[in-house]
Design a protein around this motif. Structure first.
Motif, PDB file in Angstrom:
ATOM      1  N   MET A  33       0.816  -1.206  -0.039  1.00 20.45           N
ATOM      2  CA  MET A  33      -0.159   0.133   0.018  1.00 20.45           C
ATOM      3  C   MET A  33       0.779   1.340  -0.046  1.00 20.45           C
ATOM      4  O   MET A  33       1.979   1.344   0.735  1.00 20.45           O
ATOM      5  CB  MET A  33      -0.808   0.036   1.228  1.00 20.45           C
ATOM      6  CG  MET A  33      -1.618   1.279   1.486  1.00 20.45           C
ATOM      7  SD  MET A  33      -2.951   1.404   2.680  1.00 20.45           S
ATOM      8  CE  MET A  33      -2.345   0.227   3.915  1.00 20.45           C
ATOM      9  N   ILE A  34       0.487   2.204  -0.902  1.00 16.63           N
ATOM     10  CA  ILE A  34       1.020   3.380  -0.727  1.00 16.63           C
ATOM     11  C   ILE A  34       0.281   4.398  -0.312  1.00 16.63           C
ATOM     12  O   ILE A  34      -1.236   4.534  -1.096  1.00 16.63           O
ATOM     13  CB  ILE A  34       1.822   3.620  -2.535  1.00 16.63           C
ATOM     14  CG1 ILE A  34       2.442   2.448  -2.789  1.00 16.63           C
ATOM     15  CG2 ILE A  34       2.388   5.056  -2.305  1.00 16.63           C
ATOM     16  CD1 ILE A  34       2.850   2.642  -4.531  1.00 16.63           C
ATOM     17  N   LEU A  35       0.769   5.248   0.583  1.00 12.39           N
ATOM     18  CA  LEU A  35      -0.069   6.286   1.072  1.00 12.39           C
ATOM     19  C   LEU A  35       0.447   7.480   0.481  1.00 12.39           C
ATOM     20  O   LEU A  35       1.634   8.024   1.105  1.00 12.39           O
ATOM     21  CB  LEU A  35      -0.271   6.160   2.694  1.00 12.39           C
ATOM     22  CG  LEU A  35      -0.757   4.984   3.180  1.00 12.39           C
ATOM     23  CD1 LEU A  35      -0.271   4.980   4.736  1.00 12.39           C
ATOM     24  CD2 LEU A  35      -2.018   4.605   3.002  1.00 12.39           C
ATOM     25  N   ILE A  36      -0.279   8.452  -0.056  1.00 16.52           N
ATOM     26  CA  ILE A  36       0.256   9.849  -0.510  1.00 16.52           C
ATOM     27  C   ILE A  36      -0.512  10.849   0.369  1.00 16.52           C
ATOM     28  O   ILE A  36      -1.819  10.741   0.045  1.00 16.52           O
ATOM     29  CB  ILE A  36       0.426   9.852  -1.962  1.00 16.52           C
ATOM     30  CG1 ILE A  36       1.037   9.023  -2.543  1.00 16.52           C
ATOM     31  CG2 ILE A  36       0.827  11.271  -2.229  1.00 16.52           C
ATOM     32  CD1 ILE A  36       1.171   8.804  -4.071  1.00 16.52           C
ATOM     33  N   ASP A  37      -0.078  11.709   1.021  1.00 12.98           N
ATOM     34  CA  ASP A  37      -0.597  12.615   1.691  1.00 12.98           C
ATOM     35  C   ASP A  37      -0.158  14.001   1.595  1.00 12.98           C
ATOM     36  O   ASP A  37       0.940  14.391   1.696  1.00 12.98           O
ATOM     37  CB  ASP A  37      -0.252  12.459   3.158  1.00 12.98           C
ATOM     38  CG  ASP A  37      -1.053  13.279   4.322  1.00 12.98           C
ATOM     39  OD1 ASP A  37      -2.022  14.107   3.887  1.00 12.98           O
ATOM     40  OD2 ASP A  37      -1.195  13.239   5.551  1.00 12.98           O
ATOM     41  N   ASN A  38      -0.970  14.718   0.527  1.00 14.70           N
ATOM     42  CA  ASN A  38      -0.642  16.316   0.285  1.00 14.70           C
ATOM     43  C   ASN A  38      -0.911  17.229   1.590  1.00 14.70           C
ATOM     44  O   ASN A  38      -2.037  17.522   1.528  1.00 14.70           O
ATOM     45  CB  ASN A  38      -1.001  16.735  -1.004  1.00 14.70           C
ATOM     46  CG  ASN A  38      -0.720  17.946  -1.551  1.00 14.70           C
ATOM     47  OD1 ASN A  38       0.010  18.644  -1.025  1.00 14.70           O
ATOM     48  ND2 ASN A  38      -1.022  18.084  -2.802  1.00 14.70           N
ATOM     49  N   ARG A  39       0.208  17.435   2.119  1.00 20.21           N
ATOM     50  CA  ARG A  39       0.076  18.374   3.345  1.00 20.21           C
ATOM     51  C   ARG A  39       0.303  19.906   2.993  1.00 20.21           C
ATOM     52  O   ARG A  39       0.632  20.795   3.837  1.00 20.21           O
ATOM     53  CB  ARG A  39       0.824  18.108   4.563  1.00 20.21           C
ATOM     54  CG  ARG A  39       0.497  16.697   4.949  1.00 20.21           C
ATOM     55  CD  ARG A  39       1.308  16.216   6.173  1.00 20.21           C
ATOM     56  NE  ARG A  39       0.990  14.761   6.413  1.00 20.21           N
ATOM     57  CZ  ARG A  39       1.725  14.232   7.439  1.00 20.21           C
ATOM     58  NH1 ARG A  39       2.615  14.898   8.052  1.00 20.21           N
ATOM     59  NH2 ARG A  39       1.446  12.977   7.651  1.00 20.21           N
ATOM     60  N   GLN A  40       0.337  20.354   1.690  1.00 23.13           N
ATOM     61  CA  GLN A  40       0.965  21.593   1.221  1.00 23.13           C
ATOM     62  C   GLN A  40      -0.299  22.212   0.330  1.00 23.13           C
ATOM     63  O   GLN A  40      -0.923  21.542  -0.235  1.00 23.13           O
ATOM     64  CB  GLN A  40       2.416  21.572   0.840  1.00 23.13           C
ATOM     65  CG  GLN A  40       2.734  21.051  -0.245  1.00 23.13           C
ATOM     66  CD  GLN A  40       1.990  21.586  -1.938  1.00 23.13           C
ATOM     67  OE1 GLN A  40       2.493  22.528  -1.874  1.00 23.13           O
ATOM     68  NE2 GLN A  40       1.218  21.013  -2.455  1.00 23.13           N
TER      69      GLN A  40
END
Length: 166
Positions: free
Chosen positions: A1-8
């Protein structure tokens, strides 16, 4: 599983870009012999946040492009395909049957600046930085010139498979 979290919110990062990054990570891991379910998280941040993380974790008070936080240490300094079943390897960490490889922090601001500086696409720069970090999560390093050459060659082989060139 690849978790991508855009925090910007400073640099646009499309769903298509997320898909490219996810496919690259999955391909790279399979090419490197990861044949078990895995977990990697990628946080997309700005320069202020990566500087803060760099200071907190490496005591370096400056902006950088990408940081890797491996969860595993490898006896041979590099991932090998049976690492998660090797009884000598007691540090292997499976979470719900998934091999947790680590975290990647990517500054989209710096990636954008570098893509402009090097004259190639933004997604190419992001892809390169992510693959560079994935290889770090697998134990690759570039402190010695021989290791650097091996790592650079591997990065280019992976990117070329996706036609992501300079």
């Amino acid at each position: 599983m690849i978790l991508i979290d855009n925090r910007q919110e400073k640099i646009e990062f499309s769903k298509e870009n997320e898909d490219v990054i996810s496919k690259l990570i999955d391909y790279a891991l399979k090419e490197e012999g990861v044949n078990i379910e895995y977990e990697i998280s990628v946080i997309l941040i700005d320069n202020a946040e990566i500087r803060k993380i760099n200071k907190e974790n490496r005591d370096i008070d400056s902006v950088t492009d990408v940081l890797s936080f491996p969860m595993l240490e490898y006896p041979e300094k590099k991932f090998y395909k049976d690492v998660y079943t090797d009884t000598k390897f007691s540090d292997a960490y499976l979470d719900d049957g998934k091999l947790v490889l680590g975290d990647i922090a990517l500054s989209l601001e710096t990636a954008k600046e570098q893509s402009d500086e090097f004259g190639h696409s933004f997604i190419r720069e992001c892809a390169y930085l992510v693959i560079h970090s994935v290889l770090h999560l697998l134990g690759y390093d570039h402190m010695e010139i021989e290791d650097k050459l091996i790592m650079r060659k591997r990065e280019e082989e992976i990117l070329n498979k996706f036609n992501i060139n300079r």
